[in-house]
Design an enzyme around this catalytic site. Sequence first.
Site, short mmCIF file in Angstrom:
data_model
loop_
_atom_site.label_atom_id
_atom_site.label_comp_id
_atom_site.label_asym_id
_atom_site.label_seq_id
_atom_site.Cartn_x
_atom_site.Cartn_y
_atom_site.Cartn_z
N SER A 109 -8.37 -0.10 0.52
CA SER A 109 -9.36 -0.24 1.58
C SER A 109 -9.98 1.10 1.97
O SER A 109 -10.56 1.79 1.14
CB SER A 109 -8.73 -0.94 2.79
OG SER A 109 -9.70 -1.28 3.74
N ARG A 139 0.84 -1.20 0.00
CA ARG A 139 0.00 0.00 0.00
C ARG A 139 0.87 1.24 0.00
O ARG A 139 1.92 1.26 0.63
CB ARG A 139 -0.90 0.00 1.24
CG ARG A 139 -2.12 0.87 1.12
CD ARG A 139 -3.01 0.73 2.33
NE ARG A 139 -3.50 -0.63 2.55
CZ ARG A 139 -4.49 -0.95 3.37
NH1 ARG A 139 -5.10 0.01 4.05
NH2 ARG A 139 -4.87 -2.19 3.53
N LYS A 191 -3.90 -6.46 -2.28
CA LYS A 191 -4.09 -7.54 -1.31
C LYS A 191 -4.02 -8.85 -2.09
O LYS A 191 -4.69 -9.00 -3.12
CB LYS A 191 -5.42 -7.41 -0.58
CG LYS A 191 -5.46 -6.21 0.36
CD LYS A 191 -6.77 -6.16 1.14
CE LYS A 191 -6.78 -4.97 2.10
NZ LYS A 191 -8.05 -4.87 2.86
N ASP A 202 -16.84 0.81 3.78
CA ASP A 202 -15.68 1.52 3.26
C ASP A 202 -15.54 1.21 1.77
O ASP A 202 -16.41 0.57 1.16
CB ASP A 202 -14.41 1.18 4.05
CG ASP A 202 -13.87 -0.22 3.77
OD1 ASP A 202 -14.56 -1.03 3.13
OD2 ASP A 202 -12.73 -0.51 4.20
N ARG A 204 -14.85 -3.47 5.42
CA ARG A 204 -15.27 -2.93 6.71
C ARG A 204 -16.68 -2.38 6.60
O ARG A 204 -17.00 -1.68 5.64
CB ARG A 204 -14.35 -1.79 7.16
CG ARG A 204 -12.89 -2.19 7.35
CD ARG A 204 -12.08 -0.98 7.74
NE ARG A 204 -10.66 -1.29 7.82
CZ ARG A 204 -9.85 -0.88 8.79
NH1 ARG A 204 -10.33 -0.11 9.75
NH2 ARG A 204 -8.58 -1.20 8.80
#
Length: 449
Positions: free
Chosen positions: A101, A16, A111, A237, A242
């Site tokens: 994310s 990331r 990911k 999100d 999430r």
Amino acid sequence: MAEMINEKIFKAYDIRGIYPAELNEAAAYAIGRAFVKKSGASEVVVGSDMRVSGPALKRELIRGITDEGANVLDIGLVSIDVVYFAVGILKYQAGIMITASHNPKEYNGFKMVLQNMSWVRGQDLRDEVLHLSEELADTKGRVTTIDILPKYTDHVLSFVDRKKIKPFRVVIDAGNGMATNIIPLLEPHLPIEVIKLNFVLDGNFPAHPSNPLLPESQVQIIQAVKEHQADFGVIFDGDTDRLFFVDEQGTFIRADYTLLILAKEFLSRQPGMGIVYNIICSKIVPEKITEWGGVPILSEVGFVNISKAMREQNGIMGGELSAHYSFRDNAYADSGFIAFLILLQLLSEDGRALSEIVKPFYTYQKSPEVNIEFSDRSQIEQIIGELKKKYQTGKQNTLDGLTVYYQDWWFNVRASNTEPLLRVTVEADTQEILDSNLADLLAFINKAK
């Protein structure tokens, strides 16, 4: 090649960074090649979310994968659990999701998972990326576009009995993220009325930040739940791993309380099973799991660790304060939509409002996580060592940082996996005990810095 790669992008769980300053097209190409080399996969499922930098990074990631001789199965714009479904349930060899994310719009990342739903951590791929040879595969891989969303939809719906779900009115905030594409697939199969907020894909996140925990992200859904007299609300999100629930009064439900709601449902289905929770969840979590006949399983913080503990210790589901909820029958992976559907059925069968269901969980007083910045990580380890000595009269656990338990309060201190931060969590039986011990703890840490 190596001199063009910023080593900061290799995180504990994924890759990331800020695009293009930290994570750029050259890095994406190298990551694609390195992933194939390390995993040995001959085909890789690739999905992406709606971030603005996604198409450029995806193009180079795919070029790297195919230059290394592996085929790509492109599943398009999807939520992250669709990639997990492809690998964990449909048994494709490997998968990569292009996403950052809940991070701000400037970020993007990758990911990566393998067929047995083991995650390839960013740190694990670092050396392979930085030391790539110039030699490419003799035969370039192919790219095929496939649609697995019908099978995915059937899979997530299989977790509930739709006939038991009542016609609730539900506010859903997609946050301009991938819930925009998935909720319309589920909606025709459910009797609920959906009031939609921010159902337009936009990686600039014009309505509010992608992180549902930020106060500015919560204003709109709280107002909408009250205005429409909804039964509850849900906010996702960007990549939908999430989600947080909002009760009918407009109150955000803390994620460890949501874990308890889901846990009670799963334990009613399969009594005696294990429920995984992480080290910074409220102590009401293991207490209630035990009361309901389940086995509480303690884990380190991080969705990867939750999944690992479930697999190794016979867990049926797990969750954490970051609002990831993982399920054994989802190949031990997390899915916000499965959590959403299960809550729908539970509320339907229980008959009480969401606020009434969570009321018994408000037993203890818990502080928001406090983050203290240090100049380097070695200082953090030194502080934790000093805290071990200061609080040696308490019961200590070093599973993740340092957790110390006393009769009427406990605390956890742990180093961030990505930044030079010490994260501090405190919970107590009363607000007075919480305030006193939190102040003492922070004063000691700041004095020792």
